[in-house]
Design a protein around this motif. Structure first.
Motif, short mmCIF file in Angstrom:
data_model
loop_
_atom_site.label_atom_id
_atom_site.label_comp_id
_atom_site.label_asym_id
_atom_site.label_seq_id
_atom_site.Cartn_x
_atom_site.Cartn_y
_atom_site.Cartn_z
N GLY A 76 7.88 -1.76 8.73
CA GLY A 76 7.08 -0.73 8.07
C GLY A 76 7.96 0.35 7.42
N ILE A 77 7.52 0.81 6.27
CA ILE A 77 8.25 1.89 5.60
C ILE A 77 8.12 3.17 6.42
CG2 ILE A 77 8.44 3.24 3.45
CD1 ILE A 77 9.13 0.18 3.16
N VAL A 132 0.88 -1.17 0.00
CA VAL A 132 0.00 0.00 0.00
C VAL A 132 0.92 1.22 0.00
CG1 VAL A 132 -1.80 1.28 1.24
CG2 VAL A 132 -1.74 -1.23 1.38
N ARG A 136 -0.44 -14.75 15.32
CA ARG A 136 -0.13 -14.96 13.91
C ARG A 136 1.04 -15.93 13.74
NH1 ARG A 136 1.27 -9.19 12.17
NH2 ARG A 136 2.48 -9.42 14.08
N SER A 143 -2.35 -3.48 11.89
CA SER A 143 -1.99 -2.95 10.56
C SER A 143 -1.06 -1.75 10.70
CB SER A 143 -3.25 -2.59 9.76
OG SER A 143 -3.96 -1.57 10.41
N SER A 144 -0.19 -1.80 11.70
CA SER A 144 0.73 -0.66 11.93
C SER A 144 1.89 -1.13 12.80
CB SER A 144 -0.01 0.47 12.66
OG SER A 144 -0.39 0.03 13.96
N HIS A 152 8.86 1.00 -0.94
CA HIS A 152 7.77 0.01 -0.96
C HIS A 152 8.05 -1.08 -1.99
CE1 HIS A 152 4.69 1.62 1.77
NE2 HIS A 152 5.13 2.81 1.43
N SER A 163 2.02 3.99 10.10
CA SER A 163 1.71 3.21 8.91
C SER A 163 1.52 4.17 7.75
CB SER A 163 0.44 2.35 9.09
OG SER A 163 -0.71 3.11 8.85
N GLU A 201 3.62 -5.55 17.30
CA GLU A 201 3.22 -4.43 16.44
C GLU A 201 1.71 -4.28 16.51
OE1 GLU A 201 3.91 -5.12 12.23
OE2 GLU A 201 3.43 -7.24 12.42
N1 PDD Z 1 -0.52 -1.90 6.74
N2 PDD Z 1 2.52 -3.79 10.35
C1 PDD Z 1 1.48 -4.36 9.72
C2 PDD Z 1 0.97 -5.68 10.19
C3 PDD Z 1 0.88 -3.68 8.63
O1 PDD Z 1 -0.15 -4.24 7.98
C4 PDD Z 1 1.37 -2.40 8.25
C5 PDD Z 1 0.80 -1.63 7.10
C6 PDD Z 1 2.46 -1.86 8.95
C7 PDD Z 1 3.06 -0.53 8.60
O2 PDD Z 1 3.77 -0.61 7.39
P1 PDD Z 1 3.95 0.65 6.44
O3 PDD Z 1 4.50 1.75 7.27
O4 PDD Z 1 4.91 0.16 5.41
O5 PDD Z 1 2.60 0.99 5.88
C8 PDD Z 1 3.02 -2.59 10.00
C9 PDD Z 1 -1.00 -1.42 5.47
C10 PDD Z 1 -1.06 0.04 5.33
C11 PDD Z 1 -2.32 -2.12 5.15
O6 PDD Z 1 -2.34 -3.33 5.29
O7 PDD Z 1 -3.26 -1.46 4.74
#
Ligand code: PDD
Length: 290
Positions: free
Chosen positions: A204-205, A34, A139, A181-182, A48, A241, A178
């Motif tokens: 995560g980026i 994403v 998980r 989703s972040s 990414h 995120s 973590e």
């Molecule tokens: N989610 N950890 C998990 C489990 C994630 O799904 C995400 C991102 C992150 C953060 O990663 P980044 O900074 O690269 O977005 C950490 C995305 C946004 C999603 O699944 O929608």
């Protein structure tokens, strides 16, 4: 306009098709990314796409396009949909083959799709902070792979949502990993702590951008895991995120964090990240309506 990309072709969304035996659809056998779009430009696109390639390697998937080609196709997609603020979602699966757990024959080409979605910056959450729930991390042990299999994450997020919380903070026993989703960070006595990048978290980026900004701006940080107790007793907690940027977490499992308001280092990191976004993608509002 609603144009999506399927295997390199740009088509109307209602004409896009997924085969019932696509391995992404049947097994979740694939990976995704994403990427944030600000002012019609992708933020941290190369980072990414590098992670996409790394994850492809980890699941032995041959991506059907080079990163240069993917980046060009994504930019075209953004332009075709006249997207200014939002996301581009992309995923690649191990292709279409007769259902069988083992990999299909090597001539099976990976599927690759992408689409865009309008999504404003979550300024309300960034400004006011959000509540989180604590959920046991159940998980698998390859959380560094951005896998299409998100059942564990989904079940945790739903548990949090049912408690009126925005995010689920996951922990394996005493150790915080973590968010669903972040990535999660805490601040204690001026130092930012976040779980080291290993098999227990997605690197995560936004997490990496945040740590790089800490480095450049002399904010002390350590990539080191912390316990649930340390989390609850932190001065500040925030999640990072692509979509949430740096969002403060002001309450966890019904307990206030710090003063119960976004902390000063979280706010500083929001501003630094916004400056970095502006540097790459052009002006965005740095002043959050506080
Ligand atoms: N989610 N950890 C998990 C489990 C994630 O799904 C995400 C991102 C992150 C953060 O990663 P980044 O900074 O690269 O977005 C950490 C995305 C946004 C999603 O699944 O929608």
């Amino acid at each position: 306009m609603n144009i999506v990309m399927v295997n390199g072709q740009f088509v109307e969304r209602n004409e896009a098709k997924v085969d019932i035996e696509d391995r992404g659809y049947q097994f979740g056998d694939g990976i995704y990314e994403v990427i944030r779009v600000y002012n019609g430009k992708m933020f941290a696109a190369s980072e990414h796409l590098e992670r996409l390639v790394e994850c492809a390697g980890k699941i032995k998937l041959t991506l059907p396009f080079s990163n240069t080609d993917i980046q060009t196709m994504l930019q075209t997609l953004i332009e075709k949909n006249a997207l200014t603020t939002g996301i581009v979602y992309l995923q690649s699966s191990r292709g279409v083959a007769v259902r069988n757990h083992a990999f299909p024959t090597t001539d099976t080409v990976a599927s690759f799709i992408a689409y865009t979605k309008e999504l404003p910056r979550p300024l309300h959450n960034i400004t006011n902070g959000v509540k989180a729930a604590l959920v046991e991390d159940e998980r698998w042990l390859k959380c560094d792979i951005k896998s299409l299999n998100l059942l564990g994450n989904i079940l945790a997020k739903q548990e949090a949502a049912e408690l009126g919380c925005f995010e689920a903070i996951l922990h394996r026993g005493e150790t915080v990993t973590e968010g669903s989703s972040s990535n999660i960070s805490i601040v204690k006595d001026g130092v930012v702590y976040t779980h080291q990048a290993d098999k227990y978290i997605l690197n995560g980026i936004t997490r990496q951008q945040m740590l790089a900004l800490c480095g450049v701006h002399s904010i002390a940080f350590e990539e080191k895991s912390f316990t649930v107790e340390e989390l609850l007793n932190a001065d500040e907690v925030f999640m990072t995120s692509t979509t949430a940027e740096v969002t403060p977490i002001i309450e966890i499992a019904g307990r206030k964090i710090g003063t119960g308001a976004p902390g000063s280092i979280s706010i500083k990191l929001q501003q630094l990240l916004a400056s970095e976004i502006a540097r790459q993608c052009g002006r965005i509002y740095l002043e959050i309506d506080r």
